[in-house]
Design an enzyme around this catalytic site. Structure first.
Site, PDB file in Angstrom:
ATOM      1  N   ASP A   1      38.510  40.909  41.712  1.00  0.00           N
ATOM      2  CA  ASP A   1      39.901  41.063  41.300  1.00  0.00           C
ATOM      3  C   ASP A   1      40.873  40.471  42.320  1.00  0.00           C
ATOM      4  O   ASP A   1      40.504  40.139  43.456  1.00  0.00           O
ATOM      5  CB  ASP A   1      40.229  42.546  41.115  1.00  0.00           C
ATOM      6  CG  ASP A   1      39.746  43.088  39.779  1.00  0.00           C
ATOM      7  OD1 ASP A   1      39.373  42.288  38.920  1.00  0.00           O
ATOM      8  OD2 ASP A   1      39.749  44.323  39.617  1.00  0.00           O
TER       9      ASP A   1
ATOM     10  N   LYS B   1      44.145  40.089  37.945  1.00  0.00           N
ATOM     11  CA  LYS B   1      45.295  40.347  37.067  1.00  0.00           C
ATOM     12  C   LYS B   1      46.519  40.578  37.940  1.00  0.00           C
ATOM     13  O   LYS B   1      46.459  41.297  38.926  1.00  0.00           O
ATOM     14  CB  LYS B   1      45.055  41.580  36.193  1.00  0.00           C
ATOM     15  CG  LYS B   1      43.839  41.487  35.276  1.00  0.00           C
ATOM     16  CD  LYS B   1      43.723  42.760  34.461  1.00  0.00           C
ATOM     17  CE  LYS B   1      42.503  42.699  33.547  1.00  0.00           C
ATOM     18  NZ  LYS B   1      41.236  42.744  34.292  1.00  0.00           N
TER      19      LYS B   1
ATOM     20  N   MET C   1      50.789  51.656  40.398  1.00  0.00           N
ATOM     21  CA  MET C   1      51.351  50.568  39.585  1.00  0.00           C
ATOM     22  C   MET C   1      52.755  50.901  39.090  1.00  0.00           C
ATOM     23  O   MET C   1      53.094  50.678  37.926  1.00  0.00           O
ATOM     24  CB  MET C   1      50.425  50.257  38.392  1.00  0.00           C
ATOM     25  CG  MET C   1      49.019  49.856  38.807  1.00  0.00           C
ATOM     26  SD  MET C   1      47.833  49.844  37.447  1.00  0.00           S
ATOM     27  CE  MET C   1      47.580  51.616  37.170  1.00  0.00           C
TER      28      MET C   1
END
Length: 299
Positions: A78, A100, A213
């Site tokens: 990632d 991402k 997040m």
């Protein structure tokens, strides 16, 4: 990269040997000199290992994670995996970047699952390397489901999650008997249909809230918690790139944090901690646990 991998492995081995010699000294020289690191086991062909890369500091990587990285035929990783961790992967190992970024998925989740299945079915041992701990807001369930549907065996290797790292490197506990009897991890990426958290249940003074997040939702978080009953001066802290050399932080209150963040923007990834434990952050960064960890030579 292979030279760096060997260097880091030797560095860890020497550090553990020094520690073992000190701890076991009272039991005799023979016992301590025969001690070795428990780095046993092999990556199995056709199996996927879902591995937590930790919060960014390569020295917070587990020994098992490091061993698997050095043994795997292929690594699927990632965006949040640090360069120092990637340096442990030997030259010649297949690498697949599927990172991402906020607001942009470079590789759809279904394609990531299909890639892991394809590699495992080709007889390769596969490490799926994910930032932090893969079991905490890492979409692990979807990847396990994809592997299970294809009858591909899988194993989970936990890592140090960003919440633990952020608190430790700011020099505070996540919980404390005088501040928080509960700890709650919350994703700020709202997945429910109405898109609104239950602010009333979150607005408690006896717990620590950790929002993952949530950098783009700081204003909504502060407003929602204040509207639900937490006082304007309730402590909140933002920590970006926790445990990494470029770590940045802001400490303030629910009332002033949106203004602070507007004046001093932080990069992603950024963690949000809310609770009275934030009041324990040392006044001087050099006095924090992070400063101690970074400056003391274990030798």
């Amino acid at each position: 990269m292979r030279a760096l991998s060997k260097h880091l492995t030797q560095k860890w081995h020497e550090a553990f040997m020094r520690l073992s010699q000190r701890v076991l000294a009272p039991f005799g020289r023979e016992t301590s000199s025969s001690l070795c690191l428990p780095l046993s086991g092999e990556c199995q062909s056709g199996k996927v290992y879902l591995v937590g890369a930790g919060s960014g500091d390569v020295e917070l990587l587990t020994l098992k994670a490091a061993r698997l990285l050095m043994q795997a035929d292929a690594v699927v990783y990632d965006r949040l995996v640090g360069d120092d961790v990637l340096a442990l992967i030997p030259r010649g190992t297949e690498r697949y970047y599927v990172g991402k970024a906020r607001g942009h998925h470079s590789v759809p989740q279904a394609e990531i699952g299909a890639l892991m299945v394809k590699l495992a079915n080709a007889g390769k041992s596969v490490v799926r390397l994910k930032g932090g701990d893969p079991t905490i807001f890492g979409r692990l369930g979807e990847e396990l489901a994809a592997l299970a549907a294809a009858h591909v065996p899988a194993a989970i290797v936990p890592g140090i999650t960003a919440a633990s790292a952020a608190a430790a490197y700011m020099g505070i506990p996540l919980t404390d008997r005088g501040h928080a009897q509960q700890l709650r991890f919350v994703t700020a990426q709202l997945c429910r249909e109405d898109g609104t958290p239950d602010w009333a249940s979150l607005a408690r003074k006896d717990e620590t809230l950790v929002f993952y997040m949530g950098l783009s939702k700081v204003d909504a978080i502060c407003h929602g918690l204040r509207q639900a009953g937490l006082p304007d001066d309730w402590p909140i802290m933002l920590v970006a790139n926790a445990s990494q050399p470029e770590q940045q932080s802001l400490v303030g209150t629910l009332a002033d944090m949106p203004e602070q963040l507007a004046a001093k923007p932080l990069p992603s990834p950024c963690l949000i901690l809310v609770g009275s434990v934030v009041s324990m952050v040392p006044a001087s960064p050099s006095a924090s646990l992070a400063g101690i960890i970074k400056t003391v030579d274990p030798a």
